[in-house]
Design an enzyme around this catalytic site. Structure first.
Site, PDB file in Angstrom:
ATOM      1  N   ASP A  74       0.838  -1.195   0.000  1.00  0.00           N
ATOM      2  CA  ASP A  74       0.000   0.000   0.000  1.00  0.00           C
ATOM      3  C   ASP A  74       0.876   1.248   0.000  1.00  0.00           C
ATOM      4  O   ASP A  74       2.093   1.172   0.192  1.00  0.00           O
ATOM      5  CB  ASP A  74      -0.908  -0.014   1.238  1.00  0.00           C
ATOM      6  CG  ASP A  74      -2.109   0.918   1.127  1.00  0.00           C
ATOM      7  OD1 ASP A  74      -2.262   1.576   0.071  1.00  0.00           O
ATOM      8  OD2 ASP A  74      -2.879   1.009   2.100  1.00  0.00           O
ATOM      9  N   LYS A  75       0.223   2.409  -0.217  1.00  0.00           N
ATOM     10  CA  LYS A  75       0.892   3.705  -0.081  1.00  0.00           C
ATOM     11  C   LYS A  75       0.012   4.604   0.764  1.00  0.00           C
ATOM     12  O   LYS A  75      -1.202   4.403   0.886  1.00  0.00           O
ATOM     13  CB  LYS A  75       1.165   4.352  -1.444  1.00  0.00           C
ATOM     14  CG  LYS A  75      -0.035   4.638  -2.341  1.00  0.00           C
ATOM     15  CD  LYS A  75      -0.876   5.824  -2.047  1.00  0.00           C
ATOM     16  CE  LYS A  75      -0.185   7.155  -2.190  1.00  0.00           C
ATOM     17  NZ  LYS A  75      -1.193   8.294  -2.046  1.00  0.00           N
ATOM     18  N   HIS A  76       0.658   5.612   1.348  1.00  0.00           N
ATOM     19  CA  HIS A  76      -0.083   6.619   2.098  1.00  0.00           C
ATOM     20  C   HIS A  76       0.524   7.974   1.805  1.00  0.00           C
ATOM     21  O   HIS A  76       1.748   8.125   1.745  1.00  0.00           O
ATOM     22  CB  HIS A  76      -0.020   6.360   3.608  1.00  0.00           C
ATOM     23  CG  HIS A  76      -0.675   7.446   4.411  1.00  0.00           C
ATOM     24  ND1 HIS A  76      -2.048   7.526   4.576  1.00  0.00           N
ATOM     25  CD2 HIS A  76      -0.149   8.518   5.071  1.00  0.00           C
ATOM     26  CE1 HIS A  76      -2.342   8.584   5.300  1.00  0.00           C
ATOM     27  NE2 HIS A  76      -1.208   9.207   5.615  1.00  0.00           N
ATOM     28  N   SER A  77      -0.335   8.973   1.621  1.00  0.00           N
ATOM     29  CA  SER A  77       0.109  10.345   1.403  1.00  0.00           C
ATOM     30  C   SER A  77      -0.293  11.191   2.600  1.00  0.00           C
ATOM     31  O   SER A  77      -1.376  11.006   3.167  1.00  0.00           O
ATOM     32  CB  SER A  77      -0.517  10.911   0.128  1.00  0.00           C
ATOM     33  OG  SER A  77      -0.313  12.312   0.050  1.00  0.00           O
ATOM     34  N   THR A 100      -9.364  10.616  -0.758  1.00  0.00           N
ATOM     35  CA  THR A 100      -9.418   9.569  -1.780  1.00  0.00           C
ATOM     36  C   THR A 100     -10.803   8.940  -1.858  1.00  0.00           C
ATOM     37  O   THR A 100     -11.305   8.638  -2.949  1.00  0.00           O
ATOM     38  CB  THR A 100      -8.352   8.496  -1.489  1.00  0.00           C
ATOM     39  OG1 THR A 100      -7.065   9.113  -1.527  1.00  0.00           O
ATOM     40  CG2 THR A 100      -8.397   7.378  -2.512  1.00  0.00           C
ATOM     41  N   ARG A 136      -7.810  14.798  20.139  1.00  0.00           N
ATOM     42  CA  ARG A 136      -6.715  15.683  19.731  1.00  0.00           C
ATOM     43  C   ARG A 136      -7.239  16.888  18.983  1.00  0.00           C
ATOM     44  O   ARG A 136      -6.729  18.007  19.122  1.00  0.00           O
ATOM     45  CB  ARG A 136      -5.722  14.933  18.851  1.00  0.00           C
ATOM     46  CG  ARG A 136      -4.847  13.928  19.592  1.00  0.00           C
ATOM     47  CD  ARG A 136      -4.151  13.008  18.611  1.00  0.00           C
ATOM     48  NE  ARG A 136      -3.359  13.747  17.648  1.00  0.00           N
ATOM     49  CZ  ARG A 136      -3.135  13.319  16.402  1.00  0.00           C
ATOM     50  NH1 ARG A 136      -3.627  12.180  15.979  1.00  0.00           N
ATOM     51  NH2 ARG A 136      -2.402  14.041  15.585  1.00  0.00           N
ATOM     52  N   SER A 149      -0.995   7.610  14.641  1.00  0.00           N
ATOM     53  CA  SER A 149      -2.323   7.659  14.038  1.00  0.00           C
ATOM     54  C   SER A 149      -2.297   7.144  12.602  1.00  0.00           C
ATOM     55  O   SER A 149      -3.103   6.295  12.211  1.00  0.00           O
ATOM     56  CB  SER A 149      -2.850   9.096  14.071  1.00  0.00           C
ATOM     57  OG  SER A 149      -4.115   9.187  13.454  1.00  0.00           O
ATOM     58  N   LYS A 152      -3.585   2.655  11.536  1.00  0.00           N
ATOM     59  CA  LYS A 152      -4.633   2.262  10.573  1.00  0.00           C
ATOM     60  C   LYS A 152      -4.045   1.492   9.400  1.00  0.00           C
ATOM     61  O   LYS A 152      -4.614   0.501   8.944  1.00  0.00           O
ATOM     62  CB  LYS A 152      -5.377   3.512  10.081  1.00  0.00           C
ATOM     63  CG  LYS A 152      -6.161   4.227  11.166  1.00  0.00           C
ATOM     64  CD  LYS A 152      -7.004   5.346  10.610  1.00  0.00           C
ATOM     65  CE  LYS A 152      -6.194   6.545  10.173  1.00  0.00           C
ATOM     66  NZ  LYS A 152      -5.668   7.343  11.287  1.00  0.00           N
ATOM     67  N   LYS A 153      -2.898   1.957   8.886  1.00  0.00           N
ATOM     68  CA  LYS A 153      -2.299   1.278   7.739  1.00  0.00           C
ATOM     69  C   LYS A 153      -1.829  -0.130   8.107  1.00  0.00           C
ATOM     70  O   LYS A 153      -2.042  -1.090   7.363  1.00  0.00           O
ATOM     71  CB  LYS A 153      -1.135   2.110   7.185  1.00  0.00           C
ATOM     72  CG  LYS A 153      -1.563   3.289   6.325  1.00  0.00           C
ATOM     73  CD  LYS A 153      -2.259   2.818   5.072  1.00  0.00           C
ATOM     74  CE  LYS A 153      -2.757   3.953   4.210  1.00  0.00           C
ATOM     75  NZ  LYS A 153      -3.508   3.482   3.028  1.00  0.00           N
TER      76      LYS A 153
END
Length: 435
Positions: A79-82, A119, A167, A182, A186-187
């Site tokens: 996977d990727k995350h931005s 997304t 937060r 955080s 999740k990832k």
């Protein structure tokens, strides 16, 4: 254990043990830690930090506070995350590219946040498509299409969901340790074998400076690797929109242009750069160069577009979406041109202001629960360094009503600076950070 003891130790600069953090995260998920205690914990972490061991422990504990997926697939789960930007629709392009190269991409994504698009909101601009799916459906789409872009279920990292909300109202969002835990909780709950992170910096990013973005990237990479997921990060430029469009349906259109071979540009360039190293980490390529060639072939052959179409159909969207995507995407009622008031060179773009203009058009949420108009946004954006003549189009505003379109024209003109000298061009990828 006692929440007060853990908070007091943090307040006094004593790093908590992994057992303390695990107990606290479980308390967040199950409710035996109060909102007041959660807020005090977050403030103590913001002021004194957790240290690397504590950050890893918090990430693991929040990951393990709910369901952690595992996969039995013919290839690796990747996977990727931005960290968020404007005109950033990489997920829609990269996920099917990776699937076409033998990876499986169970992408748990989010909705728009502040000035940045989400997304999930982009995916749901496709008529009929739903990102709210059961775990059974999530697994089926991932296995059959090679990729699935979905919303997190309520049992994924519930400790993070609770702490994030607290937060947001206690002025503790900016904590590097809490941001890292955080994002990764999740990832990593998705059961990944490898992950790539796109950490953006510049006017359109949350992290405006390279130093702040680098610190976050280093924290994310070291924590994810310590938690058992092979991870690297790219520091990337967000001094201007990535794609030449902002807004949900308009960014889907830009993604489809790349997937169907109509254009390449910065969106394709960054997707390949992110994916190349990820394929190496996942054992699907022997080098970044080989990974880049495989991803390029996935685009040029149409294999990535076919994967995207398969995913869309299995998530409720049109079966023939890839073949005729222009017909399916919603269009705005009003389109106005933003024109240059003088001849010059585009010297800078206020990315956050452009993103907020789209939000005010109805393309994002000003308060939770706002209904999004998928058709609105900006298209045909000029690029930094481009020479323009007086009266030339800088962008086009897509709006539901004339008055909101006219207001957006003024906002966009104010966000694009013209001058006499082109700025020194920045590379798209500023730095690669590995474990």
């Amino acid at each position: 254990m006692d929440a007060r003891r853990i908070i007091a130790a943090l307040r006094d600069g004593e790093p908590p043990s992994a057992e303390d953090i695990s107990w606290f995260a479980k308390g967040l998920a199950e409710g035996y830690v109060s909102d007041a205690q959660a807020g005090a914990f977050a403030m103590a972490v913001l002021l004194n930090g957790l240290g690397e061991a504590g950050r890893v422990a918090l990430t693991r504990a929040m990951r393990d506070s709910g369901r952690v997926l595992s996969w039995d697939l013919p290839g690796p789960a990747i996977d990727k995350h931005s960290t968020g930007g404007v005109g950033d629709c990489v997920s829609l392009v990269l996920a099917p590219m990776l699937a076409a190269c033998g990876g499986y991409v169970p992408m748990i994504s989010g909705r728009g946040l502040g000035h940045t698009g989400g997304t999930l909101d982009k995916m749901e601009a496709i008529p009929g498509l739903s990102t709210e799916v059961s775990e059974t459906a999530f697994r089926a789409v991932t296995a059959e299409a090679g990729c699935a872009i979905v919303a997190a279920s309520h049992d994924i990292a519930p400790a993070d969901r609770r702490l994030y909300a607290i937060r947001d109202v206690t002025a503790t969002v900016e904590s590097l340790d809490l941001i890292t835990a955080s994002i990764l909780s999740k990832k990593l709950a998705a059961g990944l074998d490898a992950l790539v992170l796109d950490v953006k910096c510049g006017s359109g990013a949350f992290m405006k400076t390279a130093d702040d973005a680098r610190a976050l990237a280093q924290a994310l990479v070291s924590t994810a690797n310590a938690a058992g997921c092979a991870t690297e990060a790219l520091l990337t430029d967000m001094s201007q929109p990535l794609a030449p469009a902002l807004g949900n349906a308009l960014e889907v259109a830009e993604s489809m242009k790349v997937l169907t071979g109509q254009t390449r540009g910065r969106l394709a360039e960054l997707s390949i750069a992110l994916g190349a190293g990820l394929l190496v980490q996942a054992g699907l390529a022997g080098s970044a160069e080989e990974g880049g060639r495989k991803l390029d072939e996935a685009l040029s052959s149409g294999a990535a577009a076919e994967r995207f179409g398969r995913m869309v159909a299995r998530m409720g969207g049109p079966v023939q979406f890839v073949d005729d995507w222009q017909r399916f995407l919603p269009e705005a009622n009003v389109i106005l041109e933003v024109t240059a008031r003088e001849t010059g060179v585009v010297t800078a773009m206020a990315g956050e202001a452009l993103g907020l203009a789209v939000v005010e058009l109805g393309g994002g949420r000003q308060v939770e629960g706002d209904r999004i108009d998928p058709s609105v946004g900006l298209s045909d954006m000029v690029r930094t360094g481009q020479k323009v003549e007086k009266g030339q189009v800088l962008a086009r505003v897509h709006a539901a009503r004339l008055e909101t379109a006219e207001a957006a024209v003024d906002q966009v003109q104010a966000a694009i600076s013209l001058g006499g000298t082109a700025p020194e061009p920045l590379p798209l990828v500023l730095e690669r950070i590995t474990g």
